[in-house]
Enzyme design. Structure first.
Site, PDB file in Angstrom:
ATOM      1  N   HIS A 180       0.873  -1.171   0.000  1.00  0.00           N
ATOM      2  CA  HIS A 180       0.000   0.000   0.000  1.00  0.00           C
ATOM      3  C   HIS A 180       0.919   1.232   0.000  1.00  0.00           C
ATOM      4  CE1 HIS A 180      -2.883   2.911   1.686  1.00  0.00           C
ATOM      5  NE2 HIS A 180      -3.845   2.050   1.408  1.00  0.00           N
TER       6      HIS A 180
ATOM      7  N   ASP B  44       2.977  -4.680   8.026  1.00  0.00           N
ATOM      8  CA  ASP B  44       1.763  -3.882   7.929  1.00  0.00           C
ATOM      9  C   ASP B  44       0.583  -4.855   7.982  1.00  0.00           C
ATOM     10  OD1 ASP B  44      -0.519  -2.676   6.988  1.00  0.00           O
ATOM     11  OD2 ASP B  44       0.372  -1.875   5.153  1.00  0.00           O
TER      12      ASP B  44
ATOM     13  N   GLN C 238      -4.580  -5.428   6.772  1.00  0.00           N
ATOM     14  CA  GLN C 238      -5.547  -6.352   6.177  1.00  0.00           C
ATOM     15  C   GLN C 238      -5.549  -7.720   6.840  1.00  0.00           C
ATOM     16  OE1 GLN C 238      -7.785  -5.581   3.942  1.00  0.00           O
ATOM     17  NE2 GLN C 238      -7.045  -3.503   3.667  1.00  0.00           N
TER      18      GLN C 238
ATOM     19  N   LYS D  42     -10.693  -1.840  10.426  1.00  0.00           N
ATOM     20  CA  LYS D  42     -10.757  -3.008   9.541  1.00  0.00           C
ATOM     21  C   LYS D  42     -11.353  -4.207  10.268  1.00  0.00           C
ATOM     22  CE  LYS D  42      -7.813  -1.041   6.442  1.00  0.00           C
ATOM     23  NZ  LYS D  42      -8.288  -0.403   5.214  1.00  0.00           N
TER      24      LYS D  42
ATOM     25  N   CYS E 178      -4.659   2.455  -3.783  1.00  0.00           N
ATOM     26  CA  CYS E 178      -3.402   2.948  -3.186  1.00  0.00           C
ATOM     27  C   CYS E 178      -2.248   1.980  -3.445  1.00  0.00           C
ATOM     28  CB  CYS E 178      -3.536   3.179  -1.678  1.00  0.00           C
ATOM     29  SG  CYS E 178      -4.683   4.465  -1.259  1.00  0.00           S
TER      30      CYS E 178
END
Lengths: 404, 140
Positions: free
Chosen positions: A121, A198, A201, A224, A362
């Site tokens: 991202h 990261d 997700q 999320k 993104c």
């Protein structure tokens, strides 16, 4: 097994109508919906004990502090961190990444190298580019294969002694592909490189154990996983967080202040300057409790069922191209239909009440890799149903026919 | 030659015939498909309009105090919307273009069917059209 129709009753927004038709919400990878159990906790905070935390001696402040710190414990336990003070509350994943990138400015030199991947991202690319500009260090990129997976052979050859850090997403927000993060971390550690994952997700779809992963830094966002927007956390191993300078100066992050010298507070407060998003943090804790009450094992099984069902039926549509159609992925499908522009498909689907995301998500490097302007991304959550998928596919066929 | 207002009124009248959104969309798609071929040499970054999710190129020429617009997009619904804008604005003087009050988009109910992203893109297109007209007016 989870009872999806019972679960749906927890989410008031799922009963909403858009464009005079029932909402079908398939943009969960951007923001998941919020159950009453979280909404009520946030509303209760403002109704019952809204006050500033940590320094107040009065009862309201004590109540707010306890609930805020209880969220830290819930998150520490859920993600399997060793200590509460390794969990820093942030405004979200991007904020967490920026705390680290700004902290590394003094610790990285022009001889050092950093690794990201082609599937990141933008928020896991740009802060590192900025760090490289400031320090003169070099950014290296792991390419993706044509099936969307990371090219692990390339990764191994990029891992040279100069590499100080590796920054990789747990799950691609565009393709839904789950990366082999344990292998990535182990290889990096053998090379004396640190790893930031990261987890924006990943965190919503399966259980994560930070200690087992042995990851150095992990970042994620509450919105999320059924929590409120504007809140997230940064996990870091104690010794690493201690080695970083504070991100922002202000109240809460100090132990003593004089004009001669200011002593910074210990972890986690060193990185939590100012009044935090107290209601958001408490809501985040409630979201973790809610998802655990459903059970991540159940969520994983059910979402896989939705993914397989949708993939199988989407593949029946003429000229459909699915990007990243591999086994190890979460319930995210990125696709195009023929040469139709994703924004055309998205606009028509919206008229049928189907909320999907269209564009580059993104992740411009992924679009450049596949040489496409963007994709349509449908992302499912445990509160979605197969009948919603049927309606979505039906609407997609109509859209494709309209576009000719 | 019809005035900009007369053309807008005509478009509003045409859209009145449509029963629902799908007919409006189908009409925009058909307009998009029938948009005259865009000159490849004008498909350059300096003609790109910022603020659109799809790519939109807008080119203009000026002759005999008349501005001619041509445009293109990689998305077909955008092309349909562009086609309406060209029909409204192209062939008018800079003064007329600058003075024009664009009301047809709202009156044909397109606003409520456009996402915020798309509505912003549309505003950028109209702004760019007016900027071209201003530049030609200054040249005169």
């Amino acid at each position: 097994m989870l009872d999806v129709y019972k679960i749906r009753e927890d989410f008031p927004i799922l009963g909403k109508k858009v464009n005079n038709t029932d909402l079908i919400y398939f943009d969960n990878a951007a923001t998941s919906q919020t159950p009453n159990q979280v909404i009520d906790v946030i509303s209760d905070y403002y109704k019952q004990y809204n006050s500033n935390i940590h320094r107040g001696l009065h009862s309201l402040s004590a109540d707010a502090t306890n609930k805020y710190e209880n969220s830290r414990t819930l998150i520490k336990n859920h993600f399997g961190a060793s200590h509460e003070h390794e969990i820093i509350f942030t405004s979200g994943t991007t904020h967490g990444i920026n705390i680290i990138s700004s902290g590394l400015e003094k610790l990285i030199s022009s001889k050092d190298e950093l690794i990201v991947s082609e599937m990141e991202h933008h928020s896991n690319i740009v802060p590192w580019q900025m760090l490289c500009e400031k320090t003169g260090s070099k950014l290296k990129v792991i390419p993706i294969n044509d099936d969307g997976t990371l090219n692990m052979d390339e990764y191994k050859s990029l891992l040279t002694p100069a590499v100080k850090f590796v920054f990789i997403n747990h799950v691609s927000n565009t393709l839904g592909i789950v990366n082999p993060v344990k292998e990535i971390i182990d290889l990096a550690h053998k090379n004396n490189s640190k790893v930031l994952i990261d987890g924006a997700q990943g965190a919503a779809h399966f259980k994560i154990n930070l200690k087992e992963l042995d990851v150095d830094y992990y970042v994620a966002s509450a919105h999320k996983l059924c929590g409120p927007t504007g809140v997230g956390f940064l996990y870091g191993k104690s010794e690493l967080l201690n080695s970083l300078p504070p991100y922002q100066g202000g109240g809460e992050m100090i132990s003593t202040v004089t004009f001669n010298k200011t002593e910074y507070a210990d972890l986690p407060h060193k990185f939590e300057a100012g009044t935090p998003n107290i209601a958001g943090v408490i809501g985040f804790g409630a979201a973790i409790e809610y998802m655990n009450s459903i059970g991540f094992d159940n969520i994983e099984v059910y979402e896989k069922e939705l993914l397989d069902y949708a993939t199988e039926n989407l593949k029946k549509i003429e000229n459909i191209i699915i990007y990243g159609d591999v086994d190890d992925k979460i319930s995210v499908i990125s696709f195009n239909v023929g040469n139709h522009h994703p924004s055309d498909i998205g606009s028509i689907l919206d008229q049928y009440g189907v909320a999907v995301r269209t564009g580059q998500h993104c992740t411009q490097p992924i679009m450049d890799h596949f040489n496409i302007p963007g994709t349509v991304r449908a992302s499912f959550s445990f509160y979605n149903t197969k009948s919603e998928i049927d309606l979505f596919i039906d609407a997609l066929k109509k859209a494709s026919k309209m576009l000719g | 030659m019809q005035s900009i207002q007369q053309i807008q009124d005509q478009i509003i009248e045409e859209f009145d015939f449509f029963q629902d959104w799908s007919e409006k969309y189908q009409y925009l798609i058909d307009l998009g498909k029938n948009l005259p071929e865009f000159n490849d040499s004008n498909r350059v970054d300096s003609n790109l309009i910022k603020g659109c999710q799809s790519k939109v190129w807008l080119n203009s020429s000026f002759d005999n105090n008349i501005v001619i617009f041509e445009a293109d997009s990689d998305a077909i619904i955008s092309k349909g919307i562009i086609s309406l804008l060209i029909r409204v604005f192209s062939g008018h003087t800079p003064d007329e273009i600058i003075a024009a009050n664009i009301d047809f988009i709202e009156k044909i109910g397109l606003n409520s069917h456009l996402s915020q992203t798309r509505a912003n893109g549309l505003l950028s297109m109209i702004k760019q059209i007016k900027i071209y007209a201003l530049a030609y007016q200054a040249k005169n």
